[in-house]
Design a protein around this motif. Structure first.
Motif, mmCIF file in Angstrom:
data_model
loop_
_atom_site.group_PDB
_atom_site.id
_atom_site.type_symbol
_atom_site.label_atom_id
_atom_site.label_comp_id
_atom_site.label_asym_id
_atom_site.label_seq_id
_atom_site.Cartn_x
_atom_site.Cartn_y
_atom_site.Cartn_z
ATOM 1 N N SER A 160 33.940 44.501 44.632
ATOM 2 C CA SER A 160 33.947 45.203 45.929
ATOM 3 C C SER A 160 34.390 46.651 45.759
ATOM 4 N N SER A 161 33.949 47.260 44.667
ATOM 5 C CA SER A 161 34.389 48.628 44.374
ATOM 6 C C SER A 161 33.801 49.645 45.350
ATOM 7 N N ASN A 162 32.729 49.272 46.038
ATOM 8 C CA ASN A 162 32.129 50.187 47.017
ATOM 9 C C ASN A 162 32.715 50.014 48.405
ATOM 10 N N HIS A 163 33.723 49.168 48.540
ATOM 11 C CA HIS A 163 34.388 48.962 49.825
ATOM 12 C C HIS A 163 35.758 49.633 49.823
ATOM 13 N N LEU A 164 36.140 50.166 50.962
ATOM 14 C CA LEU A 164 37.485 50.699 51.136
ATOM 15 C C LEU A 164 37.799 50.710 52.615
ATOM 16 N N GLY A 165 39.063 50.691 52.936
ATOM 17 C CA GLY A 165 39.467 50.800 54.329
ATOM 18 C C GLY A 165 39.148 49.595 55.175
ATOM 19 N N THR A 166 38.856 48.440 54.552
ATOM 20 C CA THR A 166 38.585 47.229 55.308
ATOM 21 C C THR A 166 39.715 46.233 55.088
ATOM 22 N N LYS A 167 39.767 45.209 55.925
ATOM 23 C CA LYS A 167 40.830 44.217 55.783
ATOM 24 C C LYS A 167 40.693 43.431 54.485
ATOM 25 N N ARG A 168 39.473 43.213 54.053
ATOM 26 C CA ARG A 168 39.266 42.481 52.805
ATOM 27 C C ARG A 168 39.454 43.378 51.590
ATOM 28 N N ASN A 169 39.168 44.661 51.761
ATOM 29 C CA ASN A 169 39.295 45.620 50.657
ATOM 30 C C ASN A 169 39.898 46.928 51.176
ATOM 31 N N PRO A 170 41.188 46.950 51.412
ATOM 32 C CA PRO A 170 41.805 48.141 52.000
ATOM 33 C C PRO A 170 41.985 49.306 51.041
ATOM 34 N N VAL A 171 42.042 49.050 49.738
ATOM 35 C CA VAL A 171 42.368 50.092 48.765
ATOM 36 C C VAL A 171 41.094 50.603 48.097
ATOM 37 N N PRO A 172 40.859 51.912 48.098
ATOM 38 C CA PRO A 172 39.645 52.442 47.469
ATOM 39 C C PRO A 172 39.629 52.206 45.966
ATOM 40 N N PHE A 173 38.433 52.189 45.417
ATOM 41 C CA PHE A 173 38.254 51.882 43.998
ATOM 42 C C PHE A 173 39.016 52.849 43.099
ATOM 43 N N TYR A 174 39.016 54.148 43.445
ATOM 44 C CA TYR A 174 39.637 55.110 42.533
ATOM 45 C C TYR A 174 41.137 54.848 42.386
ATOM 46 N N LEU A 175 41.780 54.369 43.455
ATOM 47 C CA LEU A 175 43.207 54.055 43.349
ATOM 48 C C LEU A 175 43.426 52.753 42.593
ATOM 49 N N ARG A 176 42.531 51.810 42.753
ATOM 50 C CA ARG A 176 42.640 50.575 41.965
ATOM 51 C C ARG A 176 42.465 50.881 40.476
ATOM 52 N N ALA A 177 41.482 51.759 40.185
ATOM 53 C CA ALA A 177 41.256 52.135 38.783
ATOM 54 C C ALA A 177 42.449 52.893 38.216
ATOM 55 N N MET A 178 43.038 53.772 39.020
ATOM 56 C CA MET A 178 44.217 54.514 38.549
ATOM 57 C C MET A 178 45.371 53.572 38.238
ATOM 58 N N THR A 179 45.535 52.570 39.082
ATOM 59 C CA THR A 179 46.602 51.597 38.848
ATOM 60 C C THR A 179 46.380 50.860 37.534
ATOM 61 N N ILE A 180 45.142 50.457 37.283
ATOM 62 C CA ILE A 180 44.839 49.740 36.045
ATOM 63 C C ILE A 180 45.074 50.621 34.819
ATOM 64 N N GLN A 181 44.684 51.887 34.905
ATOM 65 C CA GLN A 181 44.891 52.790 33.762
ATOM 66 C C GLN A 181 46.381 53.033 33.514
ATOM 67 N N GLU A 182 47.141 53.176 34.602
ATOM 68 C CA GLU A 182 48.596 53.316 34.450
ATOM 69 C C GLU A 182 49.178 52.050 33.829
ATOM 70 N N PHE A 183 48.725 50.911 34.293
ATOM 71 C CA PHE A 183 49.140 49.604 33.784
ATOM 72 C C PHE A 183 48.805 49.478 32.297
ATOM 73 N N SER A 184 47.634 50.007 31.902
ATOM 74 C CA SER A 184 47.149 49.825 30.528
ATOM 75 C C SER A 184 47.980 50.587 29.510
ATOM 76 N N SER A 185 48.708 51.611 29.970
ATOM 77 C CA SER A 185 49.511 52.402 29.025
ATOM 78 C C SER A 185 50.638 51.578 28.419
ATOM 79 N N TYR A 186 50.924 50.422 29.020
ATOM 80 C CA TYR A 186 51.989 49.557 28.519
ATOM 81 C C TYR A 186 51.458 48.505 27.540
ATOM 82 N N LEU A 187 50.134 48.456 27.362
ATOM 83 C CA LEU A 187 49.534 47.443 26.490
ATOM 84 C C LEU A 187 49.078 48.069 25.173
ATOM 85 N N ASP A 188 49.015 47.259 24.135
ATOM 86 C CA ASP A 188 48.709 47.760 22.791
ATOM 87 C C ASP A 188 47.236 47.662 22.431
ATOM 88 N N VAL A 189 46.366 47.477 23.432
ATOM 89 C CA VAL A 189 44.921 47.431 23.171
ATOM 90 C C VAL A 189 44.219 48.324 24.185
#
Length: 512
Positions: free
Chosen positions: A53-82
């Motif tokens: 649902s990366s093309n959805h944002l601002g809805t009850k099922r998908n309130p967070v836009p894709f770019y912020l979800r991706a940023m969270t994952i990239q920040e999260f990934s800095s703690y992993l060794d792969v």
């Protein structure tokens, strides 16, 4: 070996990090899959997040836009060794092989670099989606799902989202802080995601996918909006004040498109606000296509009922068209009054709210007689396009706001061998000015047009602090009378004296 993690990924949890980090450090060794079979030691090449649902944002099922979800994952990934890769997967509705669609999308978007197969990929999934991948031969690790008890043993990310919605101060809530990974907390805090998600998920009007109604045919709706855009703009243009111009409920951006071509407004900024995800996407596509001659055109997907959509005191002109009746229809009277107050707060001193909409008749409570033609169509069919006017009224009386529990009061009376429908003028007008919207019949049956007459509107606006300009007016749409009413219906008072069709529309100029 690749690890694929499909999901919406609105936030990431502390458990998810510990689970992934453990897999990386142990090379998967001994980790049981959903069949209970332990994994052999296999080095992990990379972790791939498929953000659905990366093309959805601002809805009850998908309130967070894709770019912020991706940023969270990239920040999260800095703690992993792969290495960690992120791919957006558009929502395509319910399809049987969504897993296959996800894999094809990753292959396409990576230009073949990540061609995932059961031989080179392990899937991590705890939701029923895991069965889709298992059916295609992928080994699946259950993460939060306990294969022995068949229950979740850990709090899921969406559960934490719900906790945040209910929390008075989520940033200091110990339970949320313990469950949420620091990467997600950082992005949610820095970009004020928590407040936005609370506002979206608490919204009483908007549905799960960001729409007022799930029964609207958007192709027909957009075509109708475009066809009357010039008329709407011509009627409202003389009252537009230069500066910051907002169009709330901007639909496909047609009014803004016409305004952006107005030489008088070439230095103005236009702000379109649309709650419907479908229409918001069209606005963005039109901007991408270069449909707006003024470069200072901006769109946002927001609900203007429950909060301000512009900064307080910032707007010189706010325009709404065919919107306010929808707030009453899909929300409540309290929602409409809040909407009015919000517009007052957003206007700069001297600013104007131009509200073009349908309106109820002055004599809305009067009991009248309505003659309906029963020879201009069929009387025993379910095809809306073939029904006579009288049969169409019977269908209307059955469907109109049925879902809201409303029952339209009327009775058939025969006078001098002629049959009439006896009802309130308000209910008659609801039928007269709705009956021809057959392309969106189910959607239109939710909408009430005539709850307030012009005097009611004036009183509500003045109570909110507005001054109603003397140029405001209500009027009868003569095109509708000539093309949709004459020959099909007539109105009479109870003395059987024919009376004219009442007003149908209004142009309200509310000044601060």
């Amino acid at each position: 070996m690749y690890i694929l993690i499909p999901g919406r990924h609105h936030l990431l949890t502390d458990f998810q990090f510990k689970y992934l980090n453990g897999l990386v450090q142990r090379n998967l060794e001994g980790e049981p899959d959903i069949e209970g079979n332990p994994m052999l030691s296999t080095p992990i090449t990379a972790i791939i997040f498929a953000v659905t649902s990366s093309n959805h944002l601002g809805t009850k099922r998908n309130p967070v836009p894709f770019y912020l979800r991706a940023m969270t994952i990239q920040e999260f990934s800095s703690y992993l060794d792969v290495p960690v890769f992120v791919y957006g997967i558009d929502d395509v509705g319910v399809i049987d092989n969504f897993a296959g669609y996800t894999l094809k999308t990753i292959n396409h978007n990576s230009e073949g670099f990540h061609k995932l197969t059961p031989d080179n990929t392990i899937v991590i999934c705890s939701t029923p989606v895991k069965d889709m991948y298992a059916e295609q031969g992928y080994r699946v690790l259950p993460a939060e799902w306990d294969i022995n008890t068949q229950q979740y043993t850990q709090v899921l990310p969406w559960d934490i989202v719900q906790m945040i919605v209910k929390s008075d101060n989520w940033k200091k809530d110990k339970q949320i802080l313990d469950l949420m990974h620091p990467a997600a907390f950082k992005v949610w805090s820095q970009y004020n995601v928590g407040d936005k998600v609370q506002r979206i998920l608490k919204d009483p009007i908007i549905g799960a996918d960001g729409d007022l109604t799930a029964t609207r045919d958007y192709n027909a709706y957009v075509k109708q909006m475009d066809e009357i855009a010039a008329l709407k703009y011509q009627e409202t243009a003389p009252y537009i004040q230069t500066g910051k111009i907002g169009d709330i409920g901007c639909a496909a951006g047609s009014w803004i498109k016409t305004g952006s071509e107005d030489e008088r407004l070439h230095e103005c900024d236009f702000y379109g606000v649309e709650v419907s995800r479908h229409l918001f996407d069209i606005c963005l596509q039109r901007k991408h296509n270069g449909d707006f001659t003024n470069p200072s055109v901006f769109f946002s997907q927001k609900n203007a009922v429950t909060s301000l959509v512009f900064d307080a005191g910032s707007m010189n002109t706010i325009h709404t068209s065919s919107l306010t009746h929808e707030i009453e229809s899909y929300g409540s009277r309290a929602d409409l009054l809040e909407f009015i107050n919000n517009r007052y707060q957003e206007l700069a001193p001297g600013g104007v709210w131009i509200n073009r909409d349908v309106v109820g008749p002055d004599n809305k409570d009067e009991i009248i007689l309505m003659w309906l033609n029963d020879t201009d169509g069929e009387n025993d069919t379910t095809d809306l396009d073939k029904l006579s006017t009288r049969a169409l009224f019977t269908r209307f009386a059955q469907d109109f706001r049925h879902a809201e529990g409303f029952q339209l009061p009327y009775e058939w009376v025969t006078i001098q061998d002629e049959t009439y429908c006896r009802l309130k003028m308000q209910d008659a007008c609801e039928f007269l000015f709705t009956k021809d919207y057959k392309d969106n019949w189910l959607s239109e049956m939710h909408e009430t047009f005539c709850f307030w007459n012009f005097a009611d509107w004036q009183q509500a606006l003045e109570t909110a602090g507005f001054r109603v300009d003397k140029l405001s007016r209500h009027y009868r749409n003569e095109w509708i009378v000539k093309n949709r009413l004459e020959g099909k219906t007539k109105l009479f008072n109870t003395s059987l004296e024919e009376i004219p069709f009442p007003v149908s529309h209004m142009l309200l100029l509310a000044r601060k």
